[in-house]
Scaffold this motif. Structure first.
Motif, PDB file in Angstrom:
ATOM      1  N   ALA A 264       0.740  -1.051   0.094  1.00  0.00           N
ATOM      2  CA  ALA A 264      -0.134  -0.025   0.128  1.00  0.00           C
ATOM      3  C   ALA A 264       0.905   1.225  -0.242  1.00  0.00           C
ATOM      4  O   ALA A 264       1.958   1.285   0.656  1.00  0.00           O
ATOM      5  CB  ALA A 264      -0.825   0.023   1.133  1.00  0.00           C
ATOM      6  N   SER A 265       0.265   2.250  -0.522  1.00  0.00           N
ATOM      7  CA  SER A 265       1.094   3.662  -0.691  1.00  0.00           C
ATOM      8  C   SER A 265       1.203   4.277   0.465  1.00  0.00           C
ATOM      9  O   SER A 265       0.069   4.364   1.167  1.00  0.00           O
ATOM     10  CB  SER A 265       0.651   4.456  -1.839  1.00  0.00           C
ATOM     11  OG  SER A 265       1.307   5.787  -1.894  1.00  0.00           O
ATOM     12  N   ILE A 266       2.279   4.695   1.182  1.00  0.00           N
ATOM     13  CA  ILE A 266       2.402   5.538   2.379  1.00  0.00           C
ATOM     14  C   ILE A 266       2.736   7.019   1.939  1.00  0.00           C
ATOM     15  O   ILE A 266       3.665   7.309   1.343  1.00  0.00           O
ATOM     16  CB  ILE A 266       3.251   4.855   3.129  1.00  0.00           C
ATOM     17  CG1 ILE A 266       3.002   3.566   3.618  1.00  0.00           C
ATOM     18  CG2 ILE A 266       3.506   5.871   4.566  1.00  0.00           C
ATOM     19  CD1 ILE A 266       4.046   2.857   4.793  1.00  0.00           C
ATOM     20  N   ALA A 267       1.631   7.825   2.066  1.00  0.00           N
ATOM     21  CA  ALA A 267       2.010   9.032   1.802  1.00  0.00           C
ATOM     22  C   ALA A 267       2.533  10.192   2.567  1.00  0.00           C
ATOM     23  O   ALA A 267       3.014  11.340   2.402  1.00  0.00           O
ATOM     24  CB  ALA A 267       0.584  10.065   1.350  1.00  0.00           C
ATOM     25  N   GLY A 268       2.885   9.580   3.800  1.00  0.00           N
ATOM     26  CA  GLY A 268       3.634  10.388   4.766  1.00  0.00           C
ATOM     27  C   GLY A 268       3.094   9.977   6.484  1.00  0.00           C
ATOM     28  O   GLY A 268       2.963   8.677   6.496  1.00  0.00           O
TER      29      GLY A 268
ATOM     30  N   ARG B 121      -4.985  16.004  20.115  1.00  0.00           N
ATOM     31  CA  ARG B 121      -4.506  16.621  19.014  1.00  0.00           C
ATOM     32  C   ARG B 121      -3.628  15.788  18.109  1.00  0.00           C
ATOM     33  O   ARG B 121      -3.405  14.861  18.287  1.00  0.00           O
ATOM     34  CB  ARG B 121      -3.903  17.946  19.343  1.00  0.00           C
ATOM     35  CG  ARG B 121      -2.658  17.458  20.161  1.00  0.00           C
ATOM     36  CD  ARG B 121      -1.843  18.852  20.702  1.00  0.00           C
ATOM     37  NE  ARG B 121      -2.634  19.144  21.700  1.00  0.00           N
ATOM     38  CZ  ARG B 121      -2.604  18.944  22.894  1.00  0.00           C
ATOM     39  NH1 ARG B 121      -2.190  17.958  23.425  1.00  0.00           N
ATOM     40  NH2 ARG B 121      -3.442  19.736  23.766  1.00  0.00           N
ATOM     41  N   ALA B 122      -3.580  16.324  16.725  1.00  0.00           N
ATOM     42  CA  ALA B 122      -2.934  15.390  15.944  1.00  0.00           C
ATOM     43  C   ALA B 122      -2.317  16.458  14.657  1.00  0.00           C
ATOM     44  O   ALA B 122      -2.667  17.712  14.629  1.00  0.00           O
ATOM     45  CB  ALA B 122      -3.847  14.554  14.991  1.00  0.00           C
ATOM     46  N   THR B 123      -1.254  15.969  14.112  1.00  0.00           N
ATOM     47  CA  THR B 123      -0.499  16.760  13.070  1.00  0.00           C
ATOM     48  C   THR B 123       0.038  15.797  12.125  1.00  0.00           C
ATOM     49  O   THR B 123       0.196  14.619  12.275  1.00  0.00           O
ATOM     50  CB  THR B 123       0.640  17.530  13.507  1.00  0.00           C
ATOM     51  OG1 THR B 123       1.018  18.534  12.470  1.00  0.00           O
ATOM     52  CG2 THR B 123       1.637  17.009  14.081  1.00  0.00           C
ATOM     53  N   GLU B 124       0.114  16.282  10.521  1.00  0.00           N
ATOM     54  CA  GLU B 124       0.478  15.384   9.690  1.00  0.00           C
ATOM     55  C   GLU B 124       1.609  15.893   8.849  1.00  0.00           C
ATOM     56  O   GLU B 124       1.436  17.189   8.500  1.00  0.00           O
ATOM     57  CB  GLU B 124      -0.580  14.593   8.777  1.00  0.00           C
ATOM     58  CG  GLU B 124      -1.419  15.629   8.012  1.00  0.00           C
ATOM     59  CD  GLU B 124      -2.487  15.013   7.349  1.00  0.00           C
ATOM     60  OE1 GLU B 124      -2.593  15.106   5.998  1.00  0.00           O
ATOM     61  OE2 GLU B 124      -3.474  14.320   8.036  1.00  0.00           O
ATOM     62  N   TYR B 125       2.316  15.039   8.036  1.00  0.00           N
ATOM     63  CA  TYR B 125       3.393  15.475   7.163  1.00  0.00           C
ATOM     64  C   TYR B 125       3.165  14.527   5.898  1.00  0.00           C
ATOM     65  O   TYR B 125       3.257  13.372   5.985  1.00  0.00           O
ATOM     66  CB  TYR B 125       4.695  15.610   7.658  1.00  0.00           C
ATOM     67  CG  TYR B 125       5.599  16.126   6.510  1.00  0.00           C
ATOM     68  CD1 TYR B 125       5.525  17.413   6.121  1.00  0.00           C
ATOM     69  CD2 TYR B 125       6.509  15.168   5.789  1.00  0.00           C
ATOM     70  CE1 TYR B 125       6.589  17.773   4.953  1.00  0.00           C
ATOM     71  CE2 TYR B 125       7.223  15.428   4.638  1.00  0.00           C
ATOM     72  CZ  TYR B 125       7.132  17.001   4.406  1.00  0.00           C
ATOM     73  OH  TYR B 125       8.186  17.182   3.471  1.00  0.00           O
TER      74      TYR B 125
ATOM     75  N   ALA C  99       9.441  22.438  11.174  1.00  0.00           N
ATOM     76  CA  ALA C  99      10.263  21.336  11.704  1.00  0.00           C
ATOM     77  C   ALA C  99      10.046  20.153  11.735  1.00  0.00           C
ATOM     78  O   ALA C  99      10.761  19.005  11.491  1.00  0.00           O
ATOM     79  CB  ALA C  99      10.495  22.066  13.155  1.00  0.00           C
ATOM     80  N   PHE C 100       8.685  19.845  12.094  1.00  0.00           N
ATOM     81  CA  PHE C 100       8.302  18.359  12.107  1.00  0.00           C
ATOM     82  C   PHE C 100       8.501  17.790  10.580  1.00  0.00           C
ATOM     83  O   PHE C 100       8.829  16.771  10.347  1.00  0.00           O
ATOM     84  CB  PHE C 100       6.818  18.524  12.476  1.00  0.00           C
ATOM     85  CG  PHE C 100       6.098  16.994  12.426  1.00  0.00           C
ATOM     86  CD1 PHE C 100       6.581  15.966  13.128  1.00  0.00           C
ATOM     87  CD2 PHE C 100       5.030  16.758  11.492  1.00  0.00           C
ATOM     88  CE1 PHE C 100       6.063  14.735  13.101  1.00  0.00           C
ATOM     89  CE2 PHE C 100       4.452  15.483  11.201  1.00  0.00           C
ATOM     90  CZ  PHE C 100       5.021  14.466  12.361  1.00  0.00           C
ATOM     91  N   GLY C 101       8.079  18.513   9.699  1.00  0.00           N
ATOM     92  CA  GLY C 101       8.281  18.223   8.262  1.00  0.00           C
ATOM     93  C   GLY C 101       9.550  17.936   7.846  1.00  0.00           C
ATOM     94  O   GLY C 101       9.952  17.169   7.321  1.00  0.00           O
ATOM     95  N   ALA C 102      10.500  18.813   8.160  1.00  0.00           N
ATOM     96  CA  ALA C 102      11.913  18.606   7.972  1.00  0.00           C
ATOM     97  C   ALA C 102      12.464  17.319   8.563  1.00  0.00           C
ATOM     98  O   ALA C 102      13.249  16.781   7.755  1.00  0.00           O
ATOM     99  CB  ALA C 102      12.657  19.868   8.346  1.00  0.00           C
ATOM    100  N   VAL C 103      12.090  17.271   9.645  1.00  0.00           N
ATOM    101  CA  VAL C 103      12.474  15.649  10.409  1.00  0.00           C
ATOM    102  C   VAL C 103      12.144  14.805   9.698  1.00  0.00           C
ATOM    103  O   VAL C 103      13.113  14.017   9.249  1.00  0.00           O
ATOM    104  CB  VAL C 103      12.220  16.134  11.776  1.00  0.00           C
ATOM    105  CG1 VAL C 103      12.684  14.512  12.139  1.00  0.00           C
ATOM    106  CG2 VAL C 103      13.217  16.985  12.675  1.00  0.00           C
TER     107      VAL C 103
END
Length: 348
Positions: free
Chosen positions: A67-71, A79-83, A338-342
């Protein structure tokens, strides 16, 4: 001891051992893999391949279905956050399917196998002998509890309290994935990784301290518990650990350690396969190269390949085991760049 049977003897036919054998054959080296377990070899793990791992497998000619994993999505109870990855996606692949694909490619390239265990290791200036095979080089790819690491005198004793040691548990569920992201749910004491693996299969891995209960951890994460209500488990619950393993060095004479055998921090950031594939490429390049002594070259390259993984995972693990644990998801949400960069750096 003078005669050499093969160029490379690989101890362990997990994904990294098979990848190292494939790398060697692509360089024109003769290879034997020593592995006592029947194929396919399974393991308790998150089963998400980062984009860098997908690209590395494609370079080896290994095709995987999944299955494709987009992030990534990080979530706690409130709470939640995504990249989402830039460029190539990752892939969720059942570990046995990944192993089958690697084994098929190794067979295609003429990699020989010996059904045995590595016990004693004898070496001199020209070669190394183990499991009845004499080779120019021995690659220890035999996992967390590596016999090669211990026998070669590279084992580093565990430090710190046993309460700080972490373990992994994993189980599959027959259900359609509800997301194309790897979800990391931060519970009070443990984390749960959810990985889409196929149109009708989801993998859930739990990481936590010793005696962590899979079912109790899920029950402490309401969002995930609701998702799994009525879901049919597939296969048995699998476990692994302790996850923290260290080596005093990655080389001893003509013995090189790769993947988990070379030292492991934690599975928190999910890129162990990507790093291990990097180790395999670096080891064969060092053996095949003409610049410097292969063992010294590999030790240097191992540090380069592993640097981001060890630093970033080590930092996150320290935070996860400290009083700031409840702040991890809020911090990732407050600092999306910063989260996305990591995530992006670890993914590639």
């Amino acid at each position: 001891m003078t005669d050499i049977d093969v160029d490379v003897l690989v101890a362990g036919a997990g994904p990294i051992g098979l990848a190292a054998a494939i790398e060697a054959r692509l360089e024109g080296l003769s290879v034997v893999i020593v592995e006592p377990r029947s194929f396919p070899v399974d393991k308790a793990c998150g089963e998400g391949l980062m984009p860098g791992a997908v690209a590395a497998l494609e370079r080896l000619g290994v095709k995987t279905e999944g299955a494709s994993i987009a992030g990534f999505r990080y979530a706690d109870e409130r709470r939640a956050t995504e990249y989402r990855f830039r460029g190539q996606a990752g892939r969720g692949v059942r570990r046995t399917a990944l192993h089958d694909a690697l084994a098929a490619r190794a067979d295609e390239l003429g990699v020989a196998r010996v059904d045995a265990r590595v016990g004693t290791i004898e070496q001199d200036a020209r070669g190394v002998s183990a499991a009845g095979v004499r080779a120019s080089w021995l690659l220890g790819c035999d996992g967390l509890h590596s016999t090669v690491r211990r026998t070669a005198g590279l084992e580093q004793a565990a430090k710190g309290s046993a309460s700080k040691r972490r373990y992994g548990l994993s189980r599959h569920f027959a259900m359609a994935p509800w997301s194309d992201l790897v979800e990391v749910h931060w519970g009070p004491r443990a984390e749960a990784y959810v990985t889409p693996l196929a149109d009708d299969l989801v993998g859930v891995a739990v990481l936590g301290p010793q005696l962590t209960s899979f079912d109790e951890t899920i029950s402490e994460i309401p969002e995930l518990a609701r998702r799994l209500v009525g879901a049919q488990p597939v296969g048995s619950l699998r476990g692994a650990g302790p996850l923290l393993q260290r080596a005093t060095a990655r080389t001893s004479g003509r013995v090189l350690l790769l993947g988990d055998a070379s030292g492991y921090v934690d599975a928190l950031t999910g890129e162990g396969i990507r790093v291990g594939l990097g180790h395999a490429r670096a080891a064969i390049a060092a053996i095949s190269g003409v610049d410097g002594h292969p063992a010294a070259v590999y030790e240097r390259e191992w540090r380069r390949v592993s640097r981001d993984f060890r630093m970033l995972t080590g930092g996150l693990l320290a935070a996860a085991q400290s009083p700031v644990r409840p702040l991890i998801v809020p911090a990732a949400r407050a600092l999306p760049a910063a989260f996305g960069a990591v995530v992006e750096r670890l993914a590639r």
